[in-house]
Design an enzyme around this catalytic site. Structure first.
Site, mmCIF file in Angstrom:
data_model
loop_
_atom_site.group_PDB
_atom_site.id
_atom_site.type_symbol
_atom_site.label_atom_id
_atom_site.label_comp_id
_atom_site.label_asym_id
_atom_site.label_seq_id
_atom_site.Cartn_x
_atom_site.Cartn_y
_atom_site.Cartn_z
ATOM 1 N N TYR A 61 0.827 -1.220 0.000
ATOM 2 C CA TYR A 61 0.000 0.000 0.000
ATOM 3 C C TYR A 61 0.858 1.264 0.000
ATOM 4 O O TYR A 61 0.473 2.280 -0.575
ATOM 5 C CB TYR A 61 -1.002 -0.037 1.157
ATOM 6 C CG TYR A 61 -2.114 -1.017 0.883
ATOM 7 C CD1 TYR A 61 -2.092 -2.300 1.440
ATOM 8 C CD2 TYR A 61 -3.149 -0.697 0.012
ATOM 9 C CE1 TYR A 61 -3.084 -3.224 1.133
ATOM 10 C CE2 TYR A 61 -4.145 -1.614 -0.301
ATOM 11 C CZ TYR A 61 -4.108 -2.871 0.273
ATOM 12 O OH TYR A 61 -5.090 -3.787 -0.067
ATOM 13 N N ASN A 97 -12.953 2.883 -5.934
ATOM 14 C CA ASN A 97 -11.559 3.289 -6.046
ATOM 15 C C ASN A 97 -11.064 3.921 -4.746
ATOM 16 O O ASN A 97 -11.820 4.599 -4.055
ATOM 17 C CB ASN A 97 -11.385 4.259 -7.211
ATOM 18 C CG ASN A 97 -11.739 3.599 -8.525
ATOM 19 O OD1 ASN A 97 -11.894 2.386 -8.601
ATOM 20 N ND2 ASN A 97 -11.895 4.410 -9.562
ATOM 21 N N ASP A 99 -8.205 5.798 -4.838
ATOM 22 C CA ASP A 99 -7.421 6.986 -5.196
ATOM 23 C C ASP A 99 -8.290 8.240 -4.996
ATOM 24 O O ASP A 99 -9.498 8.123 -4.802
ATOM 25 C CB ASP A 99 -6.941 6.900 -6.652
ATOM 26 C CG ASP A 99 -8.093 6.876 -7.666
ATOM 27 O OD1 ASP A 99 -8.194 5.917 -8.457
ATOM 28 O OD2 ASP A 99 -8.923 7.825 -7.643
ATOM 29 N N HIS A 114 -14.760 1.515 -0.492
ATOM 30 C CA HIS A 114 -13.645 0.595 -0.198
ATOM 31 C C HIS A 114 -12.484 1.296 0.498
ATOM 32 O O HIS A 114 -11.371 0.757 0.554
ATOM 33 C CB HIS A 114 -13.155 -0.085 -1.485
ATOM 34 C CG HIS A 114 -14.130 -1.055 -2.045
ATOM 35 N ND1 HIS A 114 -14.021 -1.585 -3.310
ATOM 36 C CD2 HIS A 114 -15.272 -1.594 -1.534
ATOM 37 C CE1 HIS A 114 -15.035 -2.415 -3.543
ATOM 38 N NE2 HIS A 114 -15.801 -2.429 -2.478
ATOM 39 N N CYS A 141 0.222 6.892 15.908
ATOM 40 C CA CYS A 141 -1.065 7.525 15.572
ATOM 41 C C CYS A 141 -1.040 8.965 16.060
ATOM 42 O O CYS A 141 -0.639 9.224 17.200
ATOM 43 C CB CYS A 141 -2.198 6.761 16.263
ATOM 44 S SG CYS A 141 -3.786 7.608 16.190
ATOM 45 N N LEU A 208 -15.090 -0.436 -20.869
ATOM 46 C CA LEU A 208 -14.279 -0.724 -22.065
ATOM 47 C C LEU A 208 -14.924 -1.862 -22.852
ATOM 48 O O LEU A 208 -14.949 -1.865 -24.074
ATOM 49 C CB LEU A 208 -12.868 -1.138 -21.616
ATOM 50 C CG LEU A 208 -11.717 -1.022 -22.603
ATOM 51 C CD1 LEU A 208 -11.618 0.393 -23.162
ATOM 52 C CD2 LEU A 208 -10.404 -1.442 -21.939
ATOM 53 N N ALA A 225 -13.167 5.192 -20.943
ATOM 54 C CA ALA A 225 -13.949 6.114 -20.107
ATOM 55 C C ALA A 225 -13.739 7.565 -20.519
ATOM 56 O O ALA A 225 -14.688 8.352 -20.526
ATOM 57 C CB ALA A 225 -13.556 5.918 -18.642
HETATM 58 N N1 APR Z 1 -12.235 2.801 -19.673
HETATM 59 C C1 APR Z 1 -13.368 2.143 -19.248
HETATM 60 N N2 APR Z 1 -13.337 0.924 -18.637
HETATM 61 C C2 APR Z 1 -12.134 0.345 -18.491
HETATM 62 C C3 APR Z 1 -10.932 0.961 -18.927
HETATM 63 C C4 APR Z 1 -11.024 2.249 -19.543
HETATM 64 N N3 APR Z 1 -9.942 2.904 -19.989
HETATM 65 N N4 APR Z 1 -9.880 0.123 -18.642
HETATM 66 C C5 APR Z 1 -10.426 -0.976 -18.052
HETATM 67 N N5 APR Z 1 -11.770 -0.850 -17.979
HETATM 68 C C6 APR Z 1 -12.735 -1.783 -17.397
HETATM 69 C C7 APR Z 1 -12.368 -3.246 -17.598
HETATM 70 O O1 APR Z 1 -12.925 -3.729 -18.802
HETATM 71 C C8 APR Z 1 -13.008 -3.908 -16.375
HETATM 72 O O2 APR Z 1 -14.341 -4.297 -16.651
HETATM 73 O O3 APR Z 1 -12.728 -1.577 -16.000
HETATM 74 C C9 APR Z 1 -13.028 -2.795 -15.324
HETATM 75 C C10 APR Z 1 -11.994 -2.966 -14.201
HETATM 76 O O4 APR Z 1 -12.358 -4.096 -13.467
HETATM 77 P P1 APR Z 1 -11.519 -4.551 -12.174
HETATM 78 O O5 APR Z 1 -10.091 -4.526 -12.485
HETATM 79 O O6 APR Z 1 -12.143 -5.823 -11.713
HETATM 80 O O7 APR Z 1 -11.795 -3.363 -11.121
HETATM 81 P P2 APR Z 1 -13.072 -3.090 -10.219
HETATM 82 O O8 APR Z 1 -14.309 -3.565 -10.860
HETATM 83 O O9 APR Z 1 -13.018 -1.682 -9.803
HETATM 84 O O10 APR Z 1 -12.738 -4.026 -8.938
HETATM 85 C C11 APR Z 1 -13.638 -4.013 -7.868
HETATM 86 O O11 APR Z 1 -12.178 -5.398 -6.562
HETATM 87 O O12 APR Z 1 -10.026 -5.867 -6.103
HETATM 88 C C12 APR Z 1 -11.154 -5.309 -5.587
HETATM 89 O O13 APR Z 1 -11.423 -3.634 -3.951
HETATM 90 C C13 APR Z 1 -10.968 -3.845 -5.249
HETATM 91 O O14 APR Z 1 -12.412 -1.969 -5.690
HETATM 92 C C14 APR Z 1 -11.866 -3.133 -6.247
HETATM 93 C C15 APR Z 1 -12.909 -4.181 -6.551
#
Ligand code: APR
Length: 240
Positions: A61, A97, A99, A114, A141, A208, A225
C-alpha cells in the site's frame, strides 16, 4: 442521443471502479496487466494477510500510495466533476476506487465504499488520519500517540464496505443508475445495478467491454472512459 440522455433524471447514482482511473495510469485489478494478475489478493488484501505478514502489506500500500504522486485526473474524472457542478438533479458518486482523482478533479462529495489510500486507520483508538506516503508497524497515531496500530484504511476482502446504509438509501430513490469502469465481479457493489432496477431506475453501463453484469443493464456504452463518459456527460447536460 440514447434513453439516458433524452429525458431528465431527478436522482442519478454513479458507481465507479478501477476502469475510471485506468487512463490516468492507475492499474486496474483484473485486466491482463491488472494488480491481481501479478499478486495474490489473499496475500495482500485480507485481514488475515495483514496479521500474517504486515510488512508485506504495508509495502504494497505504501507503493500504491507513492504512485498517486505521479498520476492526475483524466477527462472522465473531469466530466463527472462537471456533471456534479452543472446537473440540475441530484448526483451521488460512490466509488470502489481508493485513489483521490475524483476529488482532484473537483468532486466535493465522493463516497469511498472501499476506503482511501491516503488515510490511515488506528486500530487502537479507531481514529483516521491523513496517511504519510509510507507508514508501517512502528508509526505513531497522531490521535492516541500509540505506535503499532496503524493500518491502511482500505476495505479488504471479507470486510464490510463503508457507508452501506447511505448507499442503499441512494439506490432506493435513484431514477438513473450508471456504472463506470467496473468488472461487476465484487459484491456488494456488483449487486447495486439490480437493486436500482428493482426500485425502478434506468440502468447504464459505461465500460471498455461488457462486464460480468452486462445482462442486467438497460443500456451500454463501450469504449475508453475518457471518451464515453465525456460524451455521455455532454449529452445529458445538453438534454436537461
Ligand atoms: N475505460 C473504461 N473501462 C475500463 C478501462 C477504460 N480505460 N480500462 C479498463 N476498464 C474496465 C475493464 O474492462 C473492467 O471491466 O474496467 C473494469 C476494471 O475491473 P476490475 O479490475 O475488476 O476493477 P473493479 O471492478 O473496480 O474491482 C472491484 O475489486 O479488487 C477489488 O477492492 C478492489 O475496488 C476493487 C474491486
Amino acid at each position: 442521443m440514447s434513453h439516458s440522455t433524452c429525458r431528465r433524471f431527478d436522482h442519478i447514482v454513479i458507481l465507479s471502479g478501477a476502469g475510471l482511473s485506468a487512463e490516468s495510469g492507475v492499474a486496474t485489478f483484473r485486466d491482463p496487466e491488472g494488480i491481481w494478475q501479478q499478486y495474490d489478493p489473499m496475500d495482500l488484501a485480507t485481514p488475515e494477510a495483514f496479521a500474517r505478514n504486515p510488512s508485506l502489506v504495508y509495502e504494497f500500500y505504501n507503493a500504491r500510495r507513492k504512485q498517486l504522486d505521479d498520476v492526475a485526473p483524466n477527462a472522465a474524472h473531469c466530466a463527472l466533476a462537471r456533471l456534479c457542478r452543472e446537473y440540475q438533479g441530484r448526483v451521488f458518486l460512490v466509488t470502489q476506487n481508493v485513489d483521490d482523482l475524483l476529488e482532484q478533479a473537483g468532486c466535493s462529495e465522493v463516497c469511498h465504499m472501499h476506503g482511501e489510500l491516503q488515510v490511515a486507520l488506528c486500530t487502537h483508538c479507531g481514529e483516521r488520519s491523513i496517511a504519510a506516503t509510507a507508514f508501517d508497524g512502528d508509526s505513531q497515531c497522531v490521535h492516541c500517540s500509540e505506535a503499532g496500530g496503524l493500518r491502511p484504511d482500505i476495505v479488504w476482502f471479507g470486510e464490510t464496505p463503508y457507508h452501506m446504509a447511505a448507499i442503499e438509501r441512494e439506490l432506493s430513490t435513484a431514477d438513473l443508475f450508471v456504472a463506470i469502469g467496473t468488472s461487476g465481479t465484487v459484491y456488494p457493489a456488483a449487486g447495486f445495478v439490480q437493486e436500482a432496477r428493482w426500485c425502478g431506475a434506468h440502468t447504464l453501463e459505461i465500460n471498455l467491454e461488457s462486464s460480468e453484469r452486462a445482462d442486467v443493464f438497460d443500456e451500454h456504452r463501450f469504449g475508453p472512459a475518457t471518451e464515453q463518459v465525456t460524451q455521455w456527460v455532454e449529452e445529458i447536460l445538453a438534454g436537461q
